[in-house]
Design a protein around this motif. Structure first.
Motif, PDB file in Angstrom:
ATOM      1  N   HIS A   8       0.828  -1.209   0.000  1.00 31.87           N
ATOM      2  CA  HIS A   8       0.000   0.000   0.000  1.00 31.87           C
ATOM      3  C   HIS A   8       0.858   1.253   0.000  1.00 31.87           C
ATOM      4  CE1 HIS A   8       0.429  -0.682   4.488  1.00 31.87           C
ATOM      5  NE2 HIS A   8       0.579   0.645   4.496  1.00 31.87           N
ATOM      6  N   GLU A  62      -3.694   3.731   1.825  1.00 33.52           N
ATOM      7  CA  GLU A  62      -3.996   3.772   3.255  1.00 33.52           C
ATOM      8  C   GLU A  62      -4.084   5.236   3.686  1.00 33.52           C
ATOM      9  OE1 GLU A  62      -2.010   1.362   6.836  1.00 33.52           O
ATOM     10  OE2 GLU A  62      -0.772   3.015   6.129  1.00 33.52           O
ATOM     11  N   HIS A  87       4.141   7.235   3.122  1.00 37.27           N
ATOM     12  CA  HIS A  87       5.059   6.086   3.132  1.00 37.27           C
ATOM     13  C   HIS A  87       4.669   5.060   2.075  1.00 37.27           C
ATOM     14  CE1 HIS A  87       1.862   4.606   5.973  1.00 37.27           C
ATOM     15  NE2 HIS A  87       2.129   3.419   5.418  1.00 37.27           N
ATOM     16  N   GLU A 136       7.749   1.321   5.023  1.00 44.02           N
ATOM     17  CA  GLU A 136       7.147   0.354   5.942  1.00 44.02           C
ATOM     18  C   GLU A 136       7.416  -1.041   5.392  1.00 44.02           C
ATOM     19  OE1 GLU A 136       2.921   0.908   6.601  1.00 44.02           O
ATOM     20  OE2 GLU A 136       2.677  -1.168   7.274  1.00 44.02           O
TER      21      GLU A 136
HETATM   22 CO   LIG Z   1       1.059   1.764   6.307  1.00 42.71          CO
END
Ligand SMILES: [Co+2]
Ligand SMILES: CC[C@@H](C(=O)O)C(=O)SCCNC(=O)CCNC(=O)[C@H](O)C(C)(C)COP(=O)(O)OP(=O)(O)OC[C@H]1O[C@@H](n2cnc3c(N)ncnc32)[C@H](O)[C@@H]1OP(=O)(O)O
Length: 146
Positions: A8, A62, A87, A136
């Motif tokens: 994501h 997200e 991110h 991430e």
């Molecule tokens: Co995330």
């Protein structure tokens, strides 16, 4: 280390309500998970998805709103009041092995792995060590078909 697919893109927003309306009405994305709090991560989250062609998987965005003043996205929103791309999240088969790999490369892993929004452990790598991209790393959710 075997890096998996992009899971994501995280987008920070001062208003989840406005961000959802934008992604739904302008971008044609579908809400695939209604807003929920992740107190342990200091964020309120909503997942939207742009549909993939035929049977291919769509792309998850997200949307993140700060939960409290100590939220890890508070400083980012102070610098970017309208919000913005926050991110990139990549899947890995083994979170402990991935953490070990990044640390051995001299990359700053931000804290210990924690439970992420997909129910698997995640950690973050400092953007200053990653070409300016907050990264991430998340363990691949069980049963995820690619
Ligand atoms: Co995330
Ligand atoms: C929903 C759960 C989970 C999931 O399962 O998907 C999530 O995605 S939670 C998402 C929110 N959580 C996090 O972001 C946790 C990790 N983040 C942090 O620990 C901090 O945000 C940070 C990366 C260490 C930054 O902390 P901050 O207090 O904002 O420090 P600075 O303002 O001093 O920033 C230092 C430096 O880094 C640059 N920066 C900050 N954020 C980003 C970013 N998102 N992308 C790129 N660069 C970023 C910032 O501009 C500073 O740069 P310099 O001034 O040049 O040093």
């Amino acid at each position: 280390m075997k890096l998996g697919r992009l899971n994501h893109v995280g987008v920070a927003t001062p208003s989840l309500e406005r961000a959802i309306a934008f992604w739904r009405d302008i971008m044609g994305a579908q809400i695939i998970r209604e807003p929920f709090d992740m107190a342990g991560q200091g964020v309120r989250v909503c997942f939207v998805e742009t549909p993939g062609a035929d049977s291919t998987a769509g792309t998850q965005i997200e949307l993140l709103e700060p939960l409290g003043e100590t939220s890890p996205i508070a400083a980012f929103l102070a610098k970017n009041p309208q919000g913005g791309q926050h991110h990139l999240a990549f899947e890995v088969p083994d979170i402990a092995a991935a953490k070990d790999w990044f640390e051995r490369q001299g990359k700053r892993v931000l804290g210990e792995p924690r439970l992420g929004a997909h129910g698997t452990l995640v950690f973050f790598v400092h953007p200053r060590d990653m070409g300016g991209v907050l990264t991430e790393i998340m363990e691949t959710p069980k049963g995820a078909g690619h």
